[in-house]
Design an enzyme around this catalytic site. Structure first.
Site, short mmCIF file in Angstrom:
data_model
loop_
_atom_site.label_atom_id
_atom_site.label_comp_id
_atom_site.label_asym_id
_atom_site.label_seq_id
_atom_site.Cartn_x
_atom_site.Cartn_y
_atom_site.Cartn_z
N TYR A 44 -10.02 -5.51 -9.64
CA TYR A 44 -10.52 -4.63 -10.68
C TYR A 44 -11.84 -5.17 -11.25
O TYR A 44 -12.20 -6.32 -11.01
CB TYR A 44 -9.50 -4.52 -11.82
CG TYR A 44 -8.24 -3.80 -11.43
CD1 TYR A 44 -8.22 -2.43 -11.28
CD2 TYR A 44 -7.06 -4.51 -11.19
CE1 TYR A 44 -7.06 -1.76 -10.91
CE2 TYR A 44 -5.89 -3.85 -10.83
CZ TYR A 44 -5.90 -2.48 -10.70
OH TYR A 44 -4.76 -1.83 -10.33
N GLN B 80 0.81 -1.23 0.00
CA GLN B 80 0.00 0.00 0.00
C GLN B 80 0.84 1.27 0.00
O GLN B 80 0.48 2.26 -0.63
CB GLN B 80 -0.95 0.01 1.20
CG GLN B 80 -2.28 -0.64 0.88
CD GLN B 80 -3.22 -0.66 2.06
OE1 GLN B 80 -2.95 -0.08 3.10
NE2 GLN B 80 -4.33 -1.34 1.88
P1 NAD Z 1 -9.84 1.70 -11.73
O1 NAD Z 1 -9.24 3.05 -11.89
O2 NAD Z 1 -9.30 0.58 -12.55
O3 NAD Z 1 -11.41 1.82 -12.04
C1 NAD Z 1 -12.22 2.72 -11.34
C2 NAD Z 1 -13.53 2.08 -10.98
O4 NAD Z 1 -14.32 1.88 -12.14
C3 NAD Z 1 -13.41 0.72 -10.32
O5 NAD Z 1 -14.01 0.76 -9.04
C4 NAD Z 1 -14.15 -0.21 -11.26
O6 NAD Z 1 -14.85 -1.24 -10.57
C5 NAD Z 1 -15.10 0.73 -11.94
N1 NAD Z 1 -15.66 0.26 -13.22
C6 NAD Z 1 -15.04 -0.37 -14.24
N2 NAD Z 1 -15.89 -0.66 -15.24
C7 NAD Z 1 -17.11 -0.18 -14.85
C8 NAD Z 1 -18.40 -0.18 -15.43
N3 NAD Z 1 -18.64 -0.70 -16.64
N4 NAD Z 1 -19.41 0.37 -14.73
C9 NAD Z 1 -19.20 0.92 -13.51
N5 NAD Z 1 -18.02 0.95 -12.91
C10 NAD Z 1 -16.97 0.39 -13.56
O7 NAD Z 1 -9.86 1.24 -10.20
P2 NAD Z 1 -8.94 1.73 -8.98
O8 NAD Z 1 -9.47 2.97 -8.43
O9 NAD Z 1 -7.54 1.71 -9.41
O10 NAD Z 1 -9.23 0.59 -7.91
C11 NAD Z 1 -9.35 -0.75 -8.28
C12 NAD Z 1 -9.39 -1.66 -7.07
O11 NAD Z 1 -8.17 -1.74 -6.38
C13 NAD Z 1 -10.39 -1.27 -6.04
O12 NAD Z 1 -11.03 -2.44 -5.64
C14 NAD Z 1 -9.59 -0.75 -4.93
O13 NAD Z 1 -10.26 -0.85 -3.69
C15 NAD Z 1 -8.46 -1.69 -5.00
N6 NAD Z 1 -7.34 -1.23 -4.24
C16 NAD Z 1 -6.79 -2.07 -3.32
C17 NAD Z 1 -5.73 -1.69 -2.54
C18 NAD Z 1 -5.13 -2.60 -1.50
O14 NAD Z 1 -4.06 -2.39 -1.06
N7 NAD Z 1 -5.79 -3.64 -1.09
C19 NAD Z 1 -5.18 -0.44 -2.73
C20 NAD Z 1 -5.73 0.39 -3.69
C21 NAD Z 1 -6.81 -0.02 -4.44
#
Ligand code: NAD
Length: 360
Positions: A221, A122
């Site tokens: 994702y 993280q």
């Molecule tokens: P991203 O930028 O790839 O996408 C943004 C959002 O768009 C996502 O929530 C995705 O589900 C949504 N999305 C994609 N297609 C869609 C559709 N057709 N309709 C509606 N929504 C849609 O995502 P991000 O912000 O980089 O985050 C991705 C994941 O990574 C999340 O689950 C986040 O919680 C997770 N994450 C985990 C950690 C960890 O350490 N565990 C840290 C950061 C992020």
């Protein structure tokens, strides 16, 4: 180990990969830091502050490790030393030519966007640190463009209803957008295809919009929707969007074109004076009427698609990014400050996109 910090050459890129505080920290780990003159100017950090932190000013390209924000341009890759290492956003999924060029230059590359999103990593999660900036800034842009107040106002001249804001795609940027829109006083609603996000949305005091379409992919994702799911989603969103003053879209699927969530018909259904801020412009946009990098007005609705929002807040964006880069770099350092990557470490194995023999 020597670490080089070049001045970012990309148009409008005001961030820098290391800031003085982080230089100090790396010096404490036995690392020499060479900063290109003027590298910090976009973020208002003069050379003197880097020098005071223990860096020297000089040619960053001959260092053992070069740290970057944006992917290196071909000309920059040409300046990297064979056997050296580069750390930065390297866009391995969307810019395979960068990967090929790094490999033929004999350079080991670590892509910040390929770091697995696991708890242990993280502190290195630059996608998250920069997405936070984008989500925050998107709401400020929307407020600036809106013809209406965000908060409810009770004044001698009467009462103004609070604005309603809908965030489509509630990953890191989307959550920050919901939180920021709430702080400005609007009523907020979040929507995503990953049902696990519902509780996070509610914990920010926002409503959860449930359209009954789930699309959970790999690594936390979303997956791409099928043709039928896409049509259904667009139609249901057309109905839902009508009632909102502000729509902020952030939906992405790694390595794919961004999904179209806001159709032209949906925009047509919005009240005049409403605003759409599309954060997915870099991957094609979430709104059918988006022109990436431009702000357009269609059917009296403003559709803004700002690119590289993190660069518009260079001080904090650089500070957070520098900590991310440093955390990854420190994972590879031995107790003497020498580069000694443990290739069995999942974080290094997955973020490494090219590897030369010379990197021990
Ligand atoms: P991203 O930028 O790839 O996408 C943004 C959002 O768009 C996502 O929530 C995705 O589900 C949504 N999305 C994609 N297609 C869609 C559709 N057709 N309709 C509606 N929504 C849609 O995502 P991000 O912000 O980089 O985050 C991705 C994941 O990574 C999340 O689950 C986040 O919680 C997770 N994450 C985990 C950690 C960890 O350490 N565990 C840290 C950061 C992020």
């Amino acid at each position: 180990t020597t670490v080089g910090v070049p001045r970012e050459a990309g148009a409008g890129e005001r961030r820098v990969a290391l800031v003085p505080k982080v230089v100090e920290r790396l010096r404490g780990r036995g690392v020499e830091v060479v900063v290109e003159s003027g590298a910090g100017l976009g973020a208002l950090i003069p050379d003197e502050l880097f020098i005071a932190a223990g860096a020297s000013i000089g040619d960053p390209w001959s260092a053992d490790v070069v740290v970057k924000v944006a992917p290196p341009a071909p000309e920059e890759i040409g300046r990297l030393r064979t056997g050296s290492t580069v750390i930065g956003f390297l866009a391995p999924l969307t810019s395979p030519e960068t990967v090929v060029a790094l490999r033929s230059a004999g350079v080991t590359g670590f892509a910040m966007e390929s770091i697995p999103r696991i708890s242990r990593a993280q502190s290195m999660d630059a996608l998250s640190s920069q997405a936070n900036v984008a989500g925050y800034k998107a709401v400020l842009l929307a407020a600036e463009r809106s013809t209406r107040f965000f908060p409810m106002l009770t004044t001698a001249a009467g009462t103004v209803k609070p604005a309603t804001a809908l965030v489509l795609g509630v990953g890191v940027a989307g959550l920050q957008a919901l939180a920021t829109a709430k702080r400005l006083g609007s009523r907020t609603t979040g929507y995503d295809v990953r049902p696990e996000v519902a509780d996070q949305v509610r914990s920010l005091g926002a409503q959860w919009l449930d359209l009954g379409i789930e699309a959970v992919g790999e690594g936390g994702y979303a997956r791409e929707l099928t043709e039928a799911e896409r049509a259904e989603q667009q139609q249901r969103l057309e109905e839902a969007i009508t009632g909102f003053d502000v729509v902020i879209t952030t939906a992405n699927v790694p390595g794919r074109r961004a999904p179209t969530l806001v159709t032209a018909k949906a925009v047509q259904g919005m009240r005049p004076g409403s605003v759409v801020v599309d954060l997915a412009g870099e991957s094609g946009g979430n709104c059918e009427l988006t022109e990436p990098g431009e702000t357009v007005v269609k059917h009296d609705v403003t559709i803004a698609s700002p690119l590289n929002l993190p660069a518009s807040m260079p001080e904090h964006a650089s500070e957070l990014y520098a900590r991310n880069v440093s955390a990854l770099l420190e994972l590879m350092l031995d107790e003497h400050g020498a580069l000694a990557p443990d290739w069995s470490d999942e974080v290094l194995a997955r973020s490494c996109i090219t590897r030369t023999e010379e990197t021990s």
